[in-house]
Design an enzyme around this catalytic site. Structure first.
Site, short mmCIF file in Angstrom:
data_model
loop_
_atom_site.label_atom_id
_atom_site.label_comp_id
_atom_site.label_asym_id
_atom_site.label_seq_id
_atom_site.Cartn_x
_atom_site.Cartn_y
_atom_site.Cartn_z
N TYR A 62 0.84 -1.19 0.00
CA TYR A 62 0.00 0.00 0.00
C TYR A 62 0.88 1.24 0.00
CZ TYR A 62 -4.05 -2.93 1.31
OH TYR A 62 -5.05 -3.88 1.35
N SER A 213 -13.20 -4.47 0.79
CA SER A 213 -14.09 -3.85 -0.19
C SER A 213 -15.54 -4.26 0.02
CB SER A 213 -13.64 -4.20 -1.62
OG SER A 213 -14.15 -3.25 -2.53
N LEU A 215 -18.12 -2.55 0.16
CA LEU A 215 -19.07 -1.75 -0.63
C LEU A 215 -18.85 -1.97 -2.12
CD1 LEU A 215 -19.12 1.58 1.42
CD2 LEU A 215 -20.63 -0.41 1.59
N LEU A 220 -21.41 0.65 -3.85
CA LEU A 220 -22.56 0.67 -2.95
C LEU A 220 -22.47 1.85 -1.97
CD1 LEU A 220 -22.84 -3.16 -2.23
CD2 LEU A 220 -24.14 -1.80 -3.87
N GLY A 222 -24.18 4.63 -2.61
CA GLY A 222 -25.41 5.39 -2.78
C GLY A 222 -25.32 6.43 -3.87
#
Length: 343
Positions: A62, A213, A215, A220, A222
């Site tokens: 990362y 992950s 979402l 997801l 929104g």
């Protein structure tokens, strides 16, 4: 914050953990995830600890190690309050041995991670991928040596197939080595492949899912709506090529169901998607990633309550896909009389 056992380890973790992939912001992928500097990282970690989240997950790749270094600086002086989780085995340098799960790379990679994190032990180390070039016996023996040396406390994997994971567990059992107790896995309402093989394996082998992950790679949140372009600022503009694929019609079917439940409950779409995961078998903790305080505060609202049976049914139906062979005979009931599905 609710806690759960990490598989059959006897060790408890909070149901929500924080993914520090947003720390550092180096490179085309990780800069799109986020670019939290030392000060912002410390603020986000403070908020997590205040909410009872003390599990922080990172990896050596990362932002070329910057995520580990920033995380280590942010927890300085309070190491005993946190659970540190990191990963290695992906390429982390230009040398021929700066990749994989050889004894050379594992020993050196752990020492480098310890230095960046500013600690003398890692609570949970996960192999970031399966190394087919290194004998499994050598991998498990090396990990066991690192556990016995006190540098690692618990072991896990990420992005393993079922046979790769089961072979590793079998070798550990044969020689009395430390076993894997965690599987850091991609799992969401728009990515349920984990359920076909790895979830039953987790139930059988006592492995807790550490969900990444949750979402669906930002799908997801929104912000995505049927018939509308990607909103400005969506990380999918820059990272869609790295993301697990999702059928658009199924995505919007899930979003429609989430919208309806959001109206009914007053919860946000991310909160609903995260809470659904918290009610799935084998899930020990769900990693939330936030680029700012507002996102983090919203995600924190996913815990402490539960979707009801009807809401779960609606989300299950909206997100369901026919599993691949040899799993679909169990799914459609063909073998249900003698061999009930494991989940």
């Amino acid at each position: 914050m609710e806690t759960r056992f990490l598989g059959h380890s006897g060790f408890k973790v909070p149901v929500l953990g924080f993914g520090a992939g947003t720390f550092g912001g180096k490179g085309p992928l990780f800069s799109a995830w986020g670019n939290s500097d030392d000060a912002e990282a410390r603020r986000l970690i403070d908020l997590c600890l205040d909410a009872g989240i003390n599990l922080f997950d990172t990896a050596d790749v990362y932002s070329d190690g910057a995520s580990e270094a920033i995380l280590g600086a942010a927890i300085k002086g309070r190491r005993d309050q946190v659970i540190l989780s990191t990963k290695l085995s992906l390429r982390a340098g230009d040398g021929p041995n700066d990749v994989g799960a050889s004894r050379h790379h594992l020993v050196r990679g752990v020492d480098r991670a310890l230095q960046r994190l500013g600690t003398d032990y890692i609570d949970l180390l996960q192999l970031h991928h399966f190394d087919a070039y290194t004998p499994v016996e050598q991998v498990m023996a090396t990990l066991d040596d690192l556990v016995r040396a006190g540098k690692l406390r618990y072991l896990g994997v990420s992005n393993y197939s079922g046979w790769q994971l089961m072979k590793s567990q079998a070798v550990a059992d044969r020689y009395g080595y430390s076993r894997f107790v965690a599987n850091q896995t991609y799992y969401s309402l728009v990515g349920r492949d984990y359920e076909w093989e790895l979830m039953p394996l987790g139930l059988d082998q006592g492995m807790g899912a550490v969900v990444w992950s949750p979402l669906g790679w930002g799908r997801l949140t929104g912000k995505l709506r049927r018939g509308q372009p990607l909103p400005a600022g969506s990380r999918l503009h820059d990272t869609a090529g790295f993301a697990p694929p999702v059928d658009e019609e199924r995505l919007y079917r899930v979003v429609d169901a989430l919208d309806a439940i959001a109206v009914e409950t007053g919860k946000s779409i991310p909160q609903l998607a995260l809470n659904w995961l918290l009610q799935r078998p084998t899930v020990s903790t769900v990693l939330i990633g936030a680029r700012n305080e507002a996102q983090l505060r919203d995600n924190l609202g996913a815990a402490g309550w539960s979707l009801n049976a009807e809401q779960l049914r609606l989300l299950d139906e909206a997100s369901r896909v026919t599993p691949p062979y040899p799993y679909y005979p169990y799914w459609n009931g063909m073998f249900a009389e003698r061999n009930p599905p494991p989940v």
